[in-house]
Design a protein around this motif. Structure first.
Motif, PDB file in Angstrom:
ATOM      1  N   ASP A 187       1.889   6.533  -2.001  1.00  0.00           N
ATOM      2  CA  ASP A 187       0.702   5.839  -1.490  1.00  0.00           C
ATOM      3  C   ASP A 187       0.045   5.168  -2.689  1.00  0.00           C
ATOM      4  O   ASP A 187      -0.677   5.804  -3.457  1.00  0.00           O
ATOM      5  CB  ASP A 187      -0.242   6.838  -0.817  1.00  0.00           C
ATOM      6  N   SER A 189      -0.802  11.657  -3.820  1.00  0.00           N
ATOM      7  CA  SER A 189      -0.404  10.250  -3.659  1.00  0.00           C
ATOM      8  C   SER A 189       1.110  10.065  -3.598  1.00  0.00           C
ATOM      9  O   SER A 189       1.591   9.059  -3.089  1.00  0.00           O
ATOM     10  CB  SER A 189      -0.982   9.396  -4.790  1.00  0.00           C
ATOM     11  N   THR A 227       5.098   0.521   5.362  1.00  0.00           N
ATOM     12  CA  THR A 227       4.206   0.036   6.424  1.00  0.00           C
ATOM     13  C   THR A 227       4.932  -0.967   7.314  1.00  0.00           C
ATOM     14  O   THR A 227       4.630  -1.079   8.500  1.00  0.00           O
ATOM     15  CB  THR A 227       2.928  -0.619   5.855  1.00  0.00           C
ATOM     16  N   ASN A 229       7.959   9.257  -1.314  1.00  0.00           N
ATOM     17  CA  ASN A 229       6.954   8.367  -0.717  1.00  0.00           C
ATOM     18  C   ASN A 229       5.750   8.249  -1.643  1.00  0.00           C
ATOM     19  O   ASN A 229       5.260   9.262  -2.155  1.00  0.00           O
ATOM     20  CB  ASN A 229       6.505   8.905   0.647  1.00  0.00           C
ATOM     21  N   THR A 255      -2.330   3.165  -2.939  1.00  0.00           N
ATOM     22  CA  THR A 255      -3.792   3.088  -2.899  1.00  0.00           C
ATOM     23  C   THR A 255      -4.445   4.371  -3.412  1.00  0.00           C
ATOM     24  O   THR A 255      -5.609   4.369  -3.786  1.00  0.00           O
ATOM     25  CB  THR A 255      -4.305   2.811  -1.473  1.00  0.00           C
ATOM     26  N   ARG A 256      -3.709   5.476  -3.425  1.00  0.00           N
ATOM     27  CA  ARG A 256      -4.253   6.771  -3.856  1.00  0.00           C
ATOM     28  C   ARG A 256      -3.885   7.134  -5.280  1.00  0.00           C
ATOM     29  O   ARG A 256      -4.360   8.153  -5.802  1.00  0.00           O
ATOM     30  CB  ARG A 256      -3.781   7.879  -2.912  1.00  0.00           C
ATOM     31  N   THR A 269       0.808  -1.210   0.000  1.00  0.00           N
ATOM     32  CA  THR A 269       0.000   0.000   0.000  1.00  0.00           C
ATOM     33  C   THR A 269       0.846   1.267   0.000  1.00  0.00           C
ATOM     34  O   THR A 269       0.482   2.253  -0.624  1.00  0.00           O
ATOM     35  CB  THR A 269      -0.948   0.024   1.216  1.00  0.00           C
ATOM     36  N   HIS A 270       1.970   1.247   0.709  1.00  0.00           N
ATOM     37  CA  HIS A 270       2.829   2.424   0.813  1.00  0.00           C
ATOM     38  C   HIS A 270       4.288   2.012   0.606  1.00  0.00           C
ATOM     39  O   HIS A 270       4.775   1.141   1.321  1.00  0.00           O
ATOM     40  CB  HIS A 270       2.694   3.081   2.186  1.00  0.00           C
TER      41      HIS A 270
END
Length: 193
Positions: A100, A78, A137, A98, A102-103, A21-22
């Motif tokens: 994300d 994101s 994560t 970084n 999911t975004r 996810t990250h």
């Protein structure tokens, strides 16, 4: 952790299974020490300012957005850049981007990570340069690519992350190029898609 060679790919997965996810793409480097008497006294020509960038592409190879030292966040938030490190001093990652996952907008299929010397210093002056992907994560390094080899080039298309079967894959690119920013390197970048 997987150590990649130029042209190799690895599917990125959580160590315990499941979907990432990250992630963060870390870039680190040192200034190559001068040889001879200059090196004994700490001489070597000063700091090196390398800049990491992340470019977001859709399936038609169209640039959707970019994150770099002049735009530290993608428009949708994101992807966020840690900021410009102008020296390479210290241990660990000098710049971090970084992501994300999911975004990310669904139309974004590929993220291309580049590095360039804004001041025009060649990679002849750079030592111990690398890029790495970390599962933020879990705090676990997933893959690393050493940006080895000095040369007269001032930029490199480091790696790309691509959507693959519901997950992500990293490919080490290591394409040497020239340019003060990613914009100068766009022909080489598009050739990797």
């Amino acid at each position: 952790m997987v150590s990649l060679q130029k042209g190799q790919s690895v599917r990125l997965e959580k160590s315990g299974g499941g979907t990432l996810t990250h992630v963060a793409m870390g870039l680190g480097w040192d200034v190559r020490k001068a040889k001879g008497l200059l090196g004994l006294f700490g001489g070597g020509g000063g700091d090196i300012d390398l800049d990491a960038s992340c470019l977001m592409f859709d399936g038609q190879r169209t640039l959707v957005d970019q994150v770099w030292f002049r735009q530290l966040s993608s428009h949708d938030g994101s992807i966020v850049h840690s900021g410009d490190n102008r020296t390479g001093a210290g241990d660990g990652d000098d710049e971090t981007i970084n992501v994300d996952l999911t975004r990310l907008p669904p139309k974004v299929e590929t993220l291309v990570f580049t590095v360039n010397s804004f001041t025009g210093d060649s990679f002849d002056r750079i030592a111990n340069a690398y890029c790495r992907v970390v599962d933020t994560t879990m705090g676990k390094e997933l893959a690393r690519y050493d940006l080895t080899g000095s040369g007269a080039h001032t930029g490199q298309v480091m790696a790309k992350l691509s959507r693959a079967g519901g997950g992500w894959e990293m490919k080490a690119l290591g394409e040497r190029t020239t340019g003060r920013t990613f914009k100068d390197m766009m022909g080489n970048i598009l050739a990797t898609l």
